[in-house]
Enzyme design. Structure first.
Site, PDB file in Angstrom:
ATOM      1  N   LYS A  27       1.827  10.980  -0.379  1.00  0.00           N
ATOM      2  CA  LYS A  27       1.276  10.426  -1.622  1.00  0.00           C
ATOM      3  C   LYS A  27       0.473   9.166  -1.243  1.00  0.00           C
ATOM      4  O   LYS A  27       1.028   8.108  -0.970  1.00  0.00           O
ATOM      5  CB  LYS A  27       2.422  10.098  -2.587  1.00  0.00           C
ATOM      6  N   CYS A  67      -1.846  -6.539   6.168  1.00  0.00           N
ATOM      7  CA  CYS A  67      -0.464  -7.022   6.192  1.00  0.00           C
ATOM      8  C   CYS A  67      -0.292  -8.084   7.264  1.00  0.00           C
ATOM      9  O   CYS A  67       0.588  -8.920   7.176  1.00  0.00           O
ATOM     10  CB  CYS A  67       0.492  -5.859   6.420  1.00  0.00           C
ATOM     11  N   GLU A  98       2.706 -14.002  -0.285  1.00  0.00           N
ATOM     12  CA  GLU A  98       1.606 -13.174   0.207  1.00  0.00           C
ATOM     13  C   GLU A  98       0.498 -13.120  -0.850  1.00  0.00           C
ATOM     14  O   GLU A  98       0.740 -12.691  -1.978  1.00  0.00           O
ATOM     15  CB  GLU A  98       2.112 -11.758   0.519  1.00  0.00           C
ATOM     16  N   GLU A 101       7.716  -0.474   5.687  1.00  0.00           N
ATOM     17  CA  GLU A 101       6.783  -1.471   6.247  1.00  0.00           C
ATOM     18  C   GLU A 101       6.217  -2.230   5.063  1.00  0.00           C
ATOM     19  O   GLU A 101       5.528  -1.649   4.226  1.00  0.00           O
ATOM     20  CB  GLU A 101       5.629  -0.783   6.993  1.00  0.00           C
TER      21      GLU A 101
HETATM   22  P1  NAD Z   1       2.101  -1.207  -3.374  1.00  0.00           P
HETATM   23  O1  NAD Z   1       3.510  -1.516  -3.063  1.00  0.00           O
HETATM   24  O2  NAD Z   1       1.568  -1.596  -4.690  1.00  0.00           O
HETATM   25  O3  NAD Z   1       1.834   0.360  -3.242  1.00  0.00           O
HETATM   26  C1  NAD Z   1       2.103   1.069  -2.056  1.00  0.00           C
HETATM   27  C2  NAD Z   1       2.298   2.534  -2.400  1.00  0.00           C
HETATM   28  O4  NAD Z   1       3.497   2.659  -3.173  1.00  0.00           O
HETATM   29  C3  NAD Z   1       1.180   3.135  -3.249  1.00  0.00           C
HETATM   30  O5  NAD Z   1       0.923   4.448  -2.837  1.00  0.00           O
HETATM   31  C4  NAD Z   1       1.788   3.117  -4.651  1.00  0.00           C
HETATM   32  O6  NAD Z   1       1.243   4.080  -5.521  1.00  0.00           O
HETATM   33  C5  NAD Z   1       3.237   3.425  -4.336  1.00  0.00           C
HETATM   34  N1  NAD Z   1       4.198   3.035  -5.379  1.00  0.00           N
HETATM   35  C6  NAD Z   1       4.056   2.073  -6.326  1.00  0.00           C
HETATM   36  N2  NAD Z   1       5.157   2.023  -7.113  1.00  0.00           N
HETATM   37  C7  NAD Z   1       6.011   2.956  -6.645  1.00  0.00           C
HETATM   38  C8  NAD Z   1       7.317   3.376  -7.030  1.00  0.00           C
HETATM   39  N3  NAD Z   1       7.973   2.824  -8.058  1.00  0.00           N
HETATM   40  N4  NAD Z   1       7.906   4.353  -6.316  1.00  0.00           N
HETATM   41  C9  NAD Z   1       7.282   4.902  -5.249  1.00  0.00           C
HETATM   42  N5  NAD Z   1       6.028   4.556  -4.857  1.00  0.00           N
HETATM   43  C10 NAD Z   1       5.404   3.596  -5.541  1.00  0.00           C
HETATM   44  O7  NAD Z   1       1.231  -1.852  -2.192  1.00  0.00           O
HETATM   45  P2  NAD Z   1      -0.363  -1.885  -2.037  1.00  0.00           P
HETATM   46  O8  NAD Z   1      -0.935  -2.850  -3.010  1.00  0.00           O
HETATM   47  O9  NAD Z   1      -0.896  -0.485  -2.028  1.00  0.00           O
HETATM   48  O10 NAD Z   1      -0.510  -2.449  -0.559  1.00  0.00           O
HETATM   49  C11 NAD Z   1      -0.496  -3.819  -0.255  1.00  0.00           C
HETATM   50  C12 NAD Z   1       0.852  -4.211   0.332  1.00  0.00           C
HETATM   51  O11 NAD Z   1       1.142  -3.385   1.456  1.00  0.00           O
HETATM   52  C13 NAD Z   1       0.873  -5.633   0.864  1.00  0.00           C
HETATM   53  O12 NAD Z   1       2.086  -6.238   0.501  1.00  0.00           O
HETATM   54  C14 NAD Z   1       0.807  -5.452   2.371  1.00  0.00           C
HETATM   55  O13 NAD Z   1       1.340  -6.507   3.113  1.00  0.00           O
HETATM   56  C15 NAD Z   1       1.563  -4.191   2.540  1.00  0.00           C
HETATM   57  N6  NAD Z   1       1.234  -3.551   3.804  1.00  0.00           N
HETATM   58  C16 NAD Z   1       2.182  -3.585   4.802  1.00  0.00           C
HETATM   59  C17 NAD Z   1       1.902  -3.024   6.031  1.00  0.00           C
HETATM   60  C18 NAD Z   1       2.922  -3.051   7.139  1.00  0.00           C
HETATM   61  O14 NAD Z   1       2.815  -2.241   8.046  1.00  0.00           O
HETATM   62  N7  NAD Z   1       3.915  -3.927   7.105  1.00  0.00           N
HETATM   63  C19 NAD Z   1       0.659  -2.426   6.265  1.00  0.00           C
HETATM   64  C20 NAD Z   1      -0.275  -2.421   5.226  1.00  0.00           C
HETATM   65  C21 NAD Z   1       0.034  -2.972   3.997  1.00  0.00           C
END
Ligand code: NAD
Length: 523
Positions: free
Chosen positions: A199, A308, A410, A274
């Site tokens: 997804k 990230c 962040e 992550e």
């Molecule tokens: P997000 O948490 O908003 O969304 C991530 C994914 O989770 C999306 O596909 C979203 O649709 C899904 N999601 C949202 N609510 C959900 C739920 N209740 N149940 C299951 N899935 C759900 O994050 P984002 O805005 O897409 O990405 C930015 C974040 O990702 C930042 O905090 C960044 O630091 C982090 N990030 C971490 C890494 C790492 O490897 N540590 C790498 C890239 C990004």
């Protein structure tokens, strides 16, 4: 098909279905379930908008629900036994073909990624390259997937450990590395013999469609890879709670990750998480300042600060503080902000209207903090070439105190906080003083200081004389504290996410030999 579908826009805001269908040149992309490209069960769609120009609709994508997840999980379950029994070297041959397809289409995928996500072409080329590297790295494991042998306690007994696939994996990914991060999960999961439902983030589904198309063209059997597009609550949540999904590999914010972990705990599924970061670059008084500036600018404003591992804090020794901040501001001032498709652009847009709201909110918070100075940027750009997109100036706060919110939370945008420090020990204490633990860097010419900092920093990634960003796929990637839950992606360590160990004992003595656990005294 488009006539029966209702269009739903970014962040779930409904748009006028007729006006959406009156743009016939906009392509519609379906889910991929059981080897077929199929519309969502409800027939609804959402639009993927170019963040550099919101008039540009990149594509329409299946707005899915739990019904689609159920179908995809059924398809993955049906395909599981055959794929698990396919020898790993055979699985690898298919993955090598995926790599060739990615190479062939690299420039097209990069251009499409810039259009859906905003980052500059050089970086989207790097994102696709990371997927290529990951493909070859994972495929190479098809002829390794090493287990081990070890002596047994008794004579005429043999002991070994083998890896077995975890089973059906749900993969949930963010938008900032729209092909690289899906590839980090998908390809290791496949080489290990798992079937998957992926997804992707609602803001960047096209790059994952491209990756899955490459898998289909390469000959990954029907049902082994399934793709369901849509929003987190509607699609991600049912994937997390589905009883047949054994493992959820999630990358995204710490807040969502906590929800995912709780959902997994309910039914004893495995969460591999992550999450967020608040990464730091330390600059010591003996550092090569120009090199440290290059690292800071790249780390803070590359990908518009939406990594990230982005350098959102810079802790600078007081002896070089003035010199460093002056140069940093001069250098960041020269960055060109614009559409990532223009080769002259250094910094593209942020991802969407919500991100603008959040980042501008943090800039206001920073301006209100007592003592912090807004030394550069701070504005949203809304005129001329920037009028239709989500553009924010590279922003530098100086004289920031470690406990301020802009130094703790962040922001995930082109904003960095410069914090003065008196000594290496104080710099390390400040650097460690956040709830995240992903990436850190130190600039110094003193090997003793470099190793001391490496030893003391509690992060998953550490750089010496290099920026906080720029991971390589054969090294483990992940973080401590609120960034992760103990797993590592990439490197051979990723195999520990997607396999479970089986310990095997073979007794060829022809008699019952009891292990020491079953004896009062060793025999
Ligand atoms: P997000 O948490 O908003 O969304 C991530 C994914 O989770 C999306 O596909 C979203 O649709 C899904 N999601 C949202 N609510 C959900 C739920 N209740 N149940 C299951 N899935 C759900 O994050 P984002 O805005 O897409 O990405 C930015 C974040 O990702 C930042 O905090 C960044 O630091 C982090 N990030 C971490 C890494 C790492 O490897 N540590 C790498 C890239 C990004």
């Amino acid at each position: 098909m488009a006539q029966t579908q209702k269009a739903v826009g970014r962040n779930g805001k409904r748009t006028n279905g007729r006006s959406a269908s009156s743009r016939p040149s906009v392509k519609t992309y379906n889910n991929y379930i059981g080897g077929e490209w199929v519309p969502s069960a409800g027939g609804e769609i959402f639009e993927n908008i170019n963040p550099a120009d919101t008039r540009d609709v990149v594509g329409r994508f299946a707005l899915s629900t739990e019904d689609d997840i159920n179908r995809a999980v059924d398809a993955a379950a049906t395909a599981a036994a055959h794929w698990r029994r396919t020898p790993a070297p055979r699985r690898a041959e298919i993955l090598f073909r995926v790599g060739e397809i990615l190479i062939r289409n690299k420039s097209q995928y990069a251009a499409e990624m810039t259009r859906e996500m905003g980052k500059v072409l050089k970086e989207t080329g790097g994102d696709v390259q990371e997927a290529i590297d990951c493909t070859y790295f994972a495929a190479g494991e098809g002829r390794r997937l090493h287990g081990f042998t070890t002596p047994a306690e008794m004579p005429d007994k043999f002991a070994m450990c083998v890896r077995q696939p975890v089973g059906l994996c749900g993969l949930i990914t963010p938008w900032n590395f729209p092909m690289a991060i899906p590839s980090w999960k998908l390809l290791p999961a496949l080489i290990c013999g798992n079937t998957v439902v992926i997804k992707p983030a609602e803001d960047t589904p096209l790059s994952t469609v491209n990756l899955v198309e490459a898998c289909a063209e390469a000959g990954v059997p029907a049902g082994v890879v399934n793709l369901v597009t849509g929003y987190g609550e509607a699609v991600g949540a049912p994937l997390v709670k589905h009883k047949d999904v054994r493992l959820i590999s999630f990358t995204g914010s710490t807040e969502t990750g906590r929800t995912v972990a709780a959902g997994c705990a309910e039914r004893n599924a495995i969460p591999a998480l992550e999450m967020g970061g608040k990464n730091v670059q330390i600059v010591m008084d003996d550092a090569d300042i120009d090199l440290a500036i290059e690292g800071a600018v790249w780390g803070a404003f590359g990908t518009t600060g939406q990594r990230c591992t982005a350098t959102s804090r810079i802790v600078v020794h007081k002896k070089v503080y003035r010199q460093f901040t002056k140069k940093l501001i001069e250098r960041a001032e020269g960055l060109r902000i614009g559409n990532g498709a223009d080769p002259k652009t250094d910094v593209g847009p942020v991802i969407n209207a919500d991100a603008v709201h959040k980042i501008m909110g943090y800039i206001e918070i920073g301006e209100r903090e007592d003592g912090a100075k807004l030394a550069l940027g701070g504005k949203r750009l809304t005129r001329g070439e920037h009028a239709r997109g989500f553009f924010i100036e590279p922003t530098v706060f100086t004289d920031v105190a470690p406990e301020m919110r802009i130094a703790q939370e962040e922001i995930f945008g082109p904003v960095t906080a410069v914090i003065p420090a008196d000594s290496l020990d104080q710099a390390v204490e400040i650097a460690n003083g956040v709830r995240y633990g992903l990436s850190a860097a130190i600039y110094t010419r003193d090997v003793n200081r470099a190793f001391h900092a490496m030893n003391e920093m509690y992060t998953g990634i550490f750089y010496i004389n290099s920026a906080t960003i720029g991971a390589e796929v054969h090294l483990p990637f992940g973080g401590t504290k609120a960034t992760g839950n103990g797993h590592r992606e990439a490197g051979t360590q990723v195999l520990d996410i997607f396999t479970e160990w089986k310990s095997v004992y073979i007794d060829y003595s022809g008699r019952l030999q009891r292990a020491q656990i079953d004896q009062a005294e060793p025999q």
